[in-house]
Design a protein around this motif. Structure first.
Motif, PDB file in Angstrom:
ATOM      1  N   GLN A   1       1.465  11.649  -2.126  1.00  9.30           N
ATOM      2  CA  GLN A   1       0.617  10.681  -2.628  1.00  9.30           C
ATOM      3  C   GLN A   1       0.413   9.350  -1.983  1.00  9.30           C
ATOM      4  O   GLN A   1       0.238   8.330  -2.661  1.00  9.30           O
ATOM      5  N   LYS A   2       0.165   9.341  -0.540  1.00 12.68           N
ATOM      6  CA  LYS A   2       0.212   8.008   0.409  1.00 12.68           C
ATOM      7  C   LYS A   2      -1.487   8.113   0.604  1.00 12.68           C
ATOM      8  O   LYS A   2      -2.068   8.993   0.557  1.00 12.68           O
ATOM      9  N   GLU A   3      -1.887   6.933   0.910  1.00 14.93           N
ATOM     10  CA  GLU A   3      -3.202   6.556   1.187  1.00 14.93           C
ATOM     11  C   GLU A   3      -3.421   6.412   2.645  1.00 14.93           C
ATOM     12  O   GLU A   3      -4.591   6.233   3.188  1.00 14.93           O
TER      13      GLU A   3
ATOM     14  N   ASP B   1       0.892  -1.177  -0.080  1.00 15.12           N
ATOM     15  CA  ASP B   1      -0.054   0.061  -0.117  1.00 15.12           C
ATOM     16  C   ASP B   1       0.969   1.195  -0.017  1.00 15.12           C
ATOM     17  O   ASP B   1       1.996   1.330   0.230  1.00 15.12           O
TER      18      ASP B   1
ATOM     19  N   LYS C   1      -6.881   5.656   7.337  1.00 12.17           N
ATOM     20  CA  LYS C   1      -7.053   5.656   5.924  1.00 12.17           C
ATOM     21  C   LYS C   1      -7.455   7.027   5.610  1.00 12.17           C
ATOM     22  O   LYS C   1      -8.082   7.846   6.051  1.00 12.17           O
TER      23      LYS C   1
ATOM     24  N   LYS D   1      -0.349  13.080   2.295  1.00 11.07           N
ATOM     25  CA  LYS D   1      -1.219  13.564   0.896  1.00 11.07           C
ATOM     26  C   LYS D   1       0.020  14.165   0.088  1.00 11.07           C
ATOM     27  O   LYS D   1      -0.248  14.086  -1.261  1.00 11.07           O
TER      28      LYS D   1
END
Length: 169
Positions: free
Chosen positions: A115-117, A80, A168, A112
């Motif tokens: 670009q991480k979730e 992930d 998340k 963010k």
């Protein structure tokens, strides 16, 4: 309150805070105690801009490390897009100010911007007080897991299963 990357000159204070945290863990007797961490580990984190400090009045109030890769602990979930947080240590002169909540808000923005979730962290064992603290800060408690291998991890990971947490985004 300011959050910045740690610098080589911060090494003595970082290790002082780690020793204080270990002594506190030893005193509690209900949690796994941090070992003495390798200087090279922290020097590498500093060189890679992955070691952080929270400053109050130009004093280090709290430190922690980040990484984008934590396969030994997160195994298949490591695929992930994640910011992992490690080794939060608080200066006792500033204890009780809920720095985890500040770190969470910072980590969400940091994730963010890369670009991480997810934002994730772990702790060793069934530390119910710390589990509740992390949940209060917004982490979902995923459960307690036995690692397939602790090779390459700091020594305290050999002393029990890990409690895993995530947010998340």
């Amino acid at each position: 309150m300011t959050i910045k990357n740690s610098a080589p000159k911060d090494l003595p204070e970082i290790f002082r805070l780690y020793k204080i945290a270990s002594a506190y863990q030893e005193k509690k007797k209900t949690v796994v105690v941090w070992p003495e961490f390798e200087t090279q580990l922290v020097e590498t984190e500093i060189a890679e801009n992955r070691q952080w400090k929270l400053l109050i009045d130009n004093q280090i109030a709290c430190v922690w490390a980040t990484t984008f890769d934590d396969a030994e602990i997160w195994e298949e979930r490591n695929a992930d897009a994640v910011v992992y947080i490690h080794r939060i240590a608080v200066n006792p002169e500033f204890r009780g100010r809920n720095f985890v909540a500040h770190i969470v808000e910072w980590a969400k923005e940091y994730a963010k911007s890369h670009q991480k979730e997810f934002v994730r962290l772990d702790t060793i064992g069934n530390n119910t007080g710390l589990i509740a603290h992390y949940q209060k800060a917004g982490f979902e408690f995923l459960g307690i897991f036995t690692l397939k291998s602790t090779l390459g991890l700091p020594a305290h990971y050999q002393n029990g299963p890990v409690s895993l947490f995530e947010i998340k985004l």
